[in-house]
Design a protein around this motif. Structure first.
Motif, mmCIF file in Angstrom:
data_model
loop_
_atom_site.group_PDB
_atom_site.id
_atom_site.type_symbol
_atom_site.label_atom_id
_atom_site.label_comp_id
_atom_site.label_asym_id
_atom_site.label_seq_id
_atom_site.Cartn_x
_atom_site.Cartn_y
_atom_site.Cartn_z
ATOM 1 N N PHE A 278 101.568 86.992 108.862
ATOM 2 C CA PHE A 278 101.683 88.322 108.261
ATOM 3 C C PHE A 278 101.000 88.396 106.897
ATOM 4 N N ASP A 279 101.280 87.451 106.018
ATOM 5 C CA ASP A 279 100.704 87.502 104.668
ATOM 6 C C ASP A 279 99.196 87.311 104.699
ATOM 7 N N VAL A 280 98.722 86.403 105.532
ATOM 8 C CA VAL A 280 97.271 86.194 105.675
ATOM 9 C C VAL A 280 96.610 87.469 106.196
ATOM 10 N N TYR A 281 97.268 88.108 107.151
ATOM 11 C CA TYR A 281 96.760 89.358 107.735
ATOM 12 C C TYR A 281 96.518 90.401 106.649
ATOM 13 N N TRP A 282 97.505 90.593 105.770
ATOM 14 C CA TRP A 282 97.368 91.644 104.769
ATOM 15 C C TRP A 282 96.432 91.245 103.630
ATOM 16 N N GLU A 283 96.344 89.957 103.320
ATOM 17 C CA GLU A 283 95.351 89.547 102.324
ATOM 18 C C GLU A 283 93.943 89.775 102.855
ATOM 19 N N ARG A 284 93.736 89.515 104.146
ATOM 20 C CA ARG A 284 92.432 89.787 104.763
ATOM 21 C C ARG A 284 92.138 91.288 104.754
ATOM 22 N N ALA A 285 93.140 92.090 105.042
ATOM 23 C CA ALA A 285 92.969 93.541 105.032
ATOM 24 C C ALA A 285 92.620 94.041 103.631
ATOM 25 N N LEU A 286 93.322 93.561 102.623
ATOM 26 C CA LEU A 286 93.045 93.988 101.252
ATOM 27 C C LEU A 286 91.654 93.554 100.805
#
Length: 319
Positions: free
Chosen positions: A24-32
């Protein structure tokens, strides 16, 4: 008091059912990172609607996947020092609303930004391969594709990008930017403050887009959540991939973003809400570690909560 969900003492300890993806955290860091790489190409167009004490603009910027996003922007005239700003987010399938109902904040010396969600009832684009709006079905858009294709991923990023744009305006004090909204707007308020933790204060009301499995368990996949039932009926009628589906929805489940919030929270809830069940809202609230308070309306559902808009304005004026 009649109950549509758990008793209040259980709600205060409820932690949610929907799975949180391991990455989850990796997903949103990639999105940002994708969002920050976009040249927003900001454009301000004076609106035909104007008032003596404020300037009204149509604000356009480019979001992820090259979508052109629209927001209404109002800034007070004759204010020389950087001042506070408010971001407003609207309900599902709606739009940024009328100019006149935002003028109270401009009269108080706030700049005010109201986003049109991509593909819904306003002017923002959805670049998903068709011209015009796509209006409904946004929860399940991208659900049968890679998680990076989830449409609400892009909408959440639009909120954070608008916040960053507001904070860069020379007339705005970046340390006094606040956010508010109800239903989908409440969810986007949570997402915005989670993905842009410089948001100073936020006032979400009965937020949508939380704890999808709990919604399913309560047999409330109807009304705003009806597309969940439609998706299963059309694409997984025997629920063979139920775990995978709810896990993928976990990427856009705001309860899993809530712990990132750093701003002070004023949260409004009606305990008779059958559109966004109280347990799904408490799943969000209970994960917020920042300073917070909840205003509870025992006899109210998914409707206007008397006095809450006034509380919100007073809450923001404390800044």
């Amino acid at each position: 008091m009649p109950l549509v969900d758990m008793p209040l003492d259980k709600l205060k300890n409820y932690e949610g059912l929907n799975p949180r993806p391991d990455d989850f955290d990796v997903y949103w860091e990639r999105a940002l990172a994708e969002m920050r790489a976009v040249d927003p190409q900001i454009e301000l167009v004076p609106s035909s609607f104007q008032v003596p004490y404020a300037e009204c603009f149509d604000l356009y910027f480019t979001g992820v996947r090259d979508a052109r996003i629209h927001a209404k922007y109002i800034r007070p005239k004759n204010v020389t020092e950087p001042h506070p700003a408010v971001l407003q987010f609207h309900g599902y399938t709606g739009h940024s609303g009328h100019w006149q109902d935002k003028l109270g904040y401009a009269a108080l010396g706030f700049s005010f930004f109201s986003l049109d969600c991509r593909g819904q009832g306003g002017q923002s684009e959805d670049t998903g391969g068709v011209k015009g709006n796509t209006h409904h079905g946004h929860i399940i858009r991208g659900l049968d594709d890679h998680p990076d294709q989830l449409l609400f991923r892009h909408i959440y990023l639009d909120t954070a990008q608008l916040a960053a744009i507001a904070m860069q305006m020379p007339e705005v004090d970046p340390d006094r930017v606040m956010a508010m909204g109800g239903s989908q707007g409440g969810a986007l308020t949570i997402a915005c403050a989670a993905l842009e933790p410089r948001i100073k204060k936020l006032a979400p009301v009965f937020p949508f887009l939380s704890d999808y499995r709990r919604v399913w368990q309560m047999d409330l996949a109807k009304d705003a959540y009806a597309e969940l039932r439609t998706f299963f009926r059309h694409f997984d009628p025997q629920h063979k991939w139920e775990e995978e589906i709810f896990t993928k929805l976990g990427y856009i489940d705001i309860q899993h973003l809530a712990s990132r919030i750093q701003g002070e929270v004023l949260f409004g809830i009606g305990l008779m809400d059958t559109i966004c069940p109280p347990s799904t809202q408490f799943a969000v609230y209970n994960k917020i570690s920042a300073e917070k308070r909840m205003e509870i309306y025992p006899d109210f559902g998914h409707e206007d909560l008397p006095g809450f808009a006034d509380m919100t304005m007073q809450f923001f004026l404390e800044e």
